[in-house]
Design a protein around this motif. Structure first.
Motif, short mmCIF file in Angstrom:
data_model
loop_
_atom_site.label_atom_id
_atom_site.label_comp_id
_atom_site.label_asym_id
_atom_site.label_seq_id
_atom_site.Cartn_x
_atom_site.Cartn_y
_atom_site.Cartn_z
N ARG A 246 -13.09 -31.01 -52.81
CA ARG A 246 -11.88 -31.33 -53.59
C ARG A 246 -12.01 -32.69 -52.59
O ARG A 246 -12.74 -33.77 -53.50
CB ARG A 246 -10.76 -30.91 -54.02
CG ARG A 246 -10.83 -29.37 -54.57
CD ARG A 246 -10.81 -29.70 -55.75
NE ARG A 246 -11.92 -29.82 -56.18
CZ ARG A 246 -13.09 -28.71 -56.25
NH1 ARG A 246 -12.34 -27.77 -56.11
NH2 ARG A 246 -14.18 -28.79 -56.68
N LYS A 247 -12.04 -33.36 -52.01
CA LYS A 247 -11.11 -34.00 -51.05
C LYS A 247 -12.42 -35.58 -51.50
O LYS A 247 -12.71 -36.29 -51.67
CB LYS A 247 -10.93 -34.27 -50.43
CG LYS A 247 -10.08 -35.62 -49.79
CD LYS A 247 -9.27 -35.52 -48.27
CE LYS A 247 -9.65 -36.38 -47.07
NZ LYS A 247 -10.30 -36.07 -45.82
N GLU A 248 -13.57 -33.86 -50.87
CA GLU A 248 -15.36 -35.57 -50.72
C GLU A 248 -15.82 -35.34 -52.21
O GLU A 248 -16.46 -36.44 -51.90
CB GLU A 248 -16.19 -34.05 -50.02
CG GLU A 248 -17.10 -34.94 -49.00
CD GLU A 248 -17.90 -34.54 -48.11
OE1 GLU A 248 -18.38 -34.57 -46.87
OE2 GLU A 248 -19.27 -33.84 -48.51
N GLN A 250 -14.57 -35.55 -54.84
CA GLN A 250 -14.09 -37.46 -55.95
C GLN A 250 -14.54 -38.17 -54.51
O GLN A 250 -14.75 -38.92 -55.27
CB GLN A 250 -12.66 -37.51 -54.91
CG GLN A 250 -11.08 -36.17 -55.89
CD GLN A 250 -10.93 -36.39 -57.15
OE1 GLN A 250 -11.60 -38.07 -57.63
NE2 GLN A 250 -11.39 -35.81 -58.81
#
Ligand SMILES: CNc1ncnc2c1ncn2[C@@H]1O[C@H](COP(=O)(O)O)[C@@H](O)[C@H]1O
Ligand SMILES: [Zn+2]
Length: 378
Positions: A246-248, A250
């Motif tokens: 998810r973090k990447e 985004q």
């Protein structure tokens, strides 16, 4: 075989041939993933003769059908053992271009990771010199590697389709190179790759890619290099969402590269963000199904993006590793999603607008498609 099955077989054959004849643009092809099986086997045999590997073991791995995402990266380790010396790098580059040209790819962006290999006296620069040497030794087809080709070449815009499509006279193919940053690399190594891309921009290198095992590495490690590329005005494409990080995902969407690869594991919000960004997506159907990024061909996110009129381009990713071809990817879209010839033609033609090469090349490619439209029955 009954008459109905016979007719269906005939129809499939005709459609497959049409997909081969269709001029195509390939934007996502990794050099080492696109090597012919026969070449890999020949290289394995040579290393086995020197006692460095056991041929039968390697043969089993190369010819195996299972290709989970993690198996792919183990296979790349093996491929790199087989291919990473200067002469072999030049050879596989030549063959990959010839294979794409043989199926009427008229514009090809090959991406590859420049490699340092002390044992072979190889630096990232000498690796790329070998790739470029390989491009210059292609004989079966005329490689248009430099923008200056356009000034000397008065014939491309008036070349009949028959010459671009499987005739005896020499076909032409535009080839450009993207340098890949491998997710295993350090910030400094990634910066080296960007600087090398800048140094080689008059030699056919036009962009940067971020790829490699998606469960390895951190976005923050490559970000300085990607930002440096952005500052230098080098177009960037990024492998995005092969796994649900998810973090990447985004961060990649916020970074806004010129193109994105895959976009498999996006959640609803990320999906909305992608669609409003209108960033072109390199779609790799076979690759995503084989590696589990998409549950099946039928449920592949291509359909959603296509129906939403999001810019997409069909690509192979690793035609050797996944035993596919760009013509096959077009055929799969026809047979899975029911697109007709006119729609496939449009899909192929639209990809011209997403190439990293400049306006002159785009203009020539538009001409190629204009001529092909008259000759290819849609
Ligand atoms: C299957 N999906 C994928 N996802 C991510 N990276 C991939 C890939 N397929 C290939 N590569 C990247 O391309 C390299 C091989 O070509 P080159 O040695 O650069 O020519 C692999 O080592 C990996 O870094
Ligand atoms: Zn890829």
């Amino acid at each position: 075989m009954d008459a109905e099955a016979e007719a269906a077989k005939e129809k499939e054959k005709e459609m497959r041939e049409w997909c081969v004849a269709l001029p195509k643009v390939e934007l996502h092809a990794h050099l080492n993933g696109s090597v012919r099986d026969s070449t890999l086997l020949e290289l394995a045999k040579q290393l086995s003769d020197k006692g460095l590997i056991v041929f039968e073991d390697v043969k089993g791995v190369i010819m195996k059908n299972g290709r989970s995402l993690q198996e792919c990266f183990r296979l790349f380790e093996l491929y790199h053992i087989l291919t990473t010396d200067h002469d072999t790098v030049a050879r596989i580059t030549k063959e990959v271009v010839e294979d794409f040209a043989a199926e009427n790819v008229v514009y090809l962006e090959i991406r590859t990771t420049p490699k340092n290999n002390e044992a072979k006296g190889m630096t990232k620069r000498s690796y790329m010199n070998a790739v470029i040497k390989g491009l210059k030794t292609v004989e079966a087809v005329e490689v248009m590697l430099f923008d200056s080709n356009l000034r000397t070449d008065k014939t491309l815009t008036s070349t009949p389709m028959s010459e671009l499509g499987g005739d005896t006279r020499k076909k032409k193919i535009y080839v450009r190179l993207l340098l890949s940053i491998d997710r295993r690399e350090t910030t400094l190594a990634a910066l080296d790759t960007v600087n090398l891309a800048m140094e080689l921009k008059d030699q056919g290198v036009i962009g940067i890619d971020l790829s490699g095992n998606p469960v390895v590495g951190e976005w923050e490690t490559y970000l300085p290099a990607l930002e440096h590329a952005k500052e230098l005005g080098i177009p960037i494409t990024i492998h995005c969402g092969e796994v649900a990080n998810r973090k990447e995902i985004q961060a990649v969407l916020d970074f806004c590269p010129q193109r994105l690869g895959h976009v498999c594991c996006l959640n609803d919000d990320e999906w909305k963000k992608l669609k409003s960004s209108m960033i072109p997506v390199e779609i790799c159907l076979t690759s995503n199904v084989m590696t589990g990024g998409a549950p099946s061909l039928e449920l592949h996110h291509f359909a959603d993006l296509y129906n939403a009129k999001h810019p997409v381009s069909l690509c192979t990713d690793d035609s050797g590793l996944f035993s596919t071809s760009l013509s096959n990817e077009y055929y799969l879209v026809a047979s899975t999603f029911g697109l007709g010839k006119a729609e496939l033609f449009q899909l192929a033609q639209d990809a011209v607008e997403f190439v990293f090469a400049g306006d002159e090349v785009k203009k020539s490619l538009r001409e190629v498609f204009k001529r092909a439209e008259k000759e290819l029955k849609t």
